[in-house]
Scaffold this motif. Sequence first.
Motif, short mmCIF file in Angstrom:
data_model
loop_
_atom_site.label_atom_id
_atom_site.label_comp_id
_atom_site.label_asym_id
_atom_site.label_seq_id
_atom_site.Cartn_x
_atom_site.Cartn_y
_atom_site.Cartn_z
N PHE A 55 -1.11 -6.52 -12.07
CA PHE A 55 -2.49 -6.21 -11.71
C PHE A 55 -2.60 -5.28 -10.50
N GLY A 56 -3.67 -4.50 -10.51
CA GLY A 56 -4.04 -3.73 -9.35
C GLY A 56 -4.74 -4.60 -8.32
N GLN A 57 -5.18 -3.97 -7.24
CA GLN A 57 -5.79 -4.71 -6.15
C GLN A 57 -7.24 -5.06 -6.41
N GLY A 58 -7.83 -4.42 -7.41
CA GLY A 58 -9.20 -4.77 -7.78
C GLY A 58 -10.24 -3.92 -7.08
N THR A 59 -11.42 -3.86 -7.70
CA THR A 59 -12.58 -3.17 -7.13
C THR A 59 -13.75 -4.13 -7.11
N ARG A 60 -14.32 -4.30 -5.93
CA ARG A 60 -15.52 -5.12 -5.81
C ARG A 60 -16.73 -4.22 -5.99
N LEU A 61 -17.43 -4.39 -7.11
CA LEU A 61 -18.61 -3.58 -7.42
C LEU A 61 -19.87 -4.41 -7.20
N LYS A 107 -1.44 -16.85 -9.98
CA LYS A 107 -2.03 -17.31 -8.72
C LYS A 107 -2.82 -16.15 -8.13
N GLN A 108 -4.03 -16.45 -7.65
CA GLN A 108 -4.84 -15.44 -6.98
C GLN A 108 -5.23 -15.95 -5.60
N PRO A 109 -4.51 -15.56 -4.57
CA PRO A 109 -4.85 -15.98 -3.21
C PRO A 109 -6.11 -15.26 -2.73
N PRO A 110 -6.57 -15.56 -1.53
CA PRO A 110 -7.78 -14.91 -1.01
C PRO A 110 -7.73 -13.38 -1.03
N SER A 111 -6.56 -12.82 -1.00
CA SER A 111 -6.43 -11.35 -1.06
C SER A 111 -6.87 -10.79 -2.42
N ARG A 112 -7.04 -11.65 -3.42
CA ARG A 112 -7.45 -11.32 -4.79
C ARG A 112 -6.33 -10.68 -5.60
N GLN A 113 -5.14 -10.53 -5.03
CA GLN A 113 -4.02 -9.97 -5.79
C GLN A 113 -3.50 -11.02 -6.77
N ILE A 160 -0.82 -12.79 -8.93
CA ILE A 160 0.63 -12.95 -8.83
C ILE A 160 1.10 -13.89 -9.94
N LEU A 161 2.10 -13.46 -10.69
CA LEU A 161 2.65 -14.32 -11.73
C LEU A 161 3.42 -15.48 -11.10
N VAL A 162 3.12 -16.68 -11.56
CA VAL A 162 3.81 -17.88 -11.05
C VAL A 162 4.93 -18.28 -12.00
N ILE A 163 4.58 -18.36 -13.30
CA ILE A 163 5.56 -18.86 -14.26
C ILE A 163 5.15 -18.44 -15.65
N ARG A 164 6.13 -18.34 -16.55
CA ARG A 164 5.89 -17.89 -17.92
C ARG A 164 6.59 -18.85 -18.89
N GLN A 165 5.99 -19.05 -20.07
CA GLN A 165 6.57 -19.92 -21.10
C GLN A 165 6.48 -19.23 -22.46
N GLU A 166 7.60 -19.19 -23.15
CA GLU A 166 7.59 -18.67 -24.52
C GLU A 166 7.31 -19.82 -25.48
#
Lengths: 113, 115
Positions: free
Chosen positions: A104-110, B38-44, B46-52
């Motif tokens: 994912f990218g960092q996102g855009t808050r619109l 996982k999406q922390p307050p930074s909004r980035q 992040i993949l935590v884990i994957r299952q096939e």
Amino acid sequence: SQTIHQWPATLVQPVGSPLSLECTVEGTSNPNLYWYRQAAGRGLQLLFYSVGIGQISSEVPQNLSASRPQDRQFILSSKKLLLSDSGFYLCAWSVDRDGTEAFFGQGTRLTVV
Amino acid sequence: AQTVTQSQPEMSVQEAETVTLSCTYDTSESDYYLFWYKQPPSRQMILVIRQEAYKQQNATENRFSVNFQKAAKSFSLKISDSQLGDAAMYFCAYAEYYTGNQFYFGTGTSLTVIP
């Protein structure tokens, strides 16, 4: 290494104005590309995805459109924004391979006012 | 479109304790992949884990593990020895390769870690 760039980070637009959000991926070729919208309490809604140049699939009919003019460029557009278009927009990419994750990218808050 | 359901909008856990986040999904396919992001307050994101789906063994990544119940279409995430940095929004996701690797996400669970 692969990187994804999405801009702008924040955007405030009046109702009825046009929109253009851009996303580019570096370090890979022929990625699958995605636009998601994240609204409070509604998770990530898949808006568009693309498996190649000029190939766009829409998941949800709405006021938005997407284009892929180049292999690693994905653009989200609108001719006239609505208040309901406000949200957090995320661009993502994945390798065209079974079982790969999305990056994912960092996102855009619109905010549409 | 496939449906992914996270029935817990909010969860909390004491630091160093264990917490389990729930996820169910709806599909008629037999080959697919499941993810926890996982999406922390930074909004980035992040993949935590994957299952096939074809693997019976549950995936593990350090303090993170899943309980994958294919017949029940259930995919829960267990976080052991919770840390303050685990506080985030957690999203369950489903993907199928043969439909262009579309990733479908649940509505998320907001995890609070109490010191």
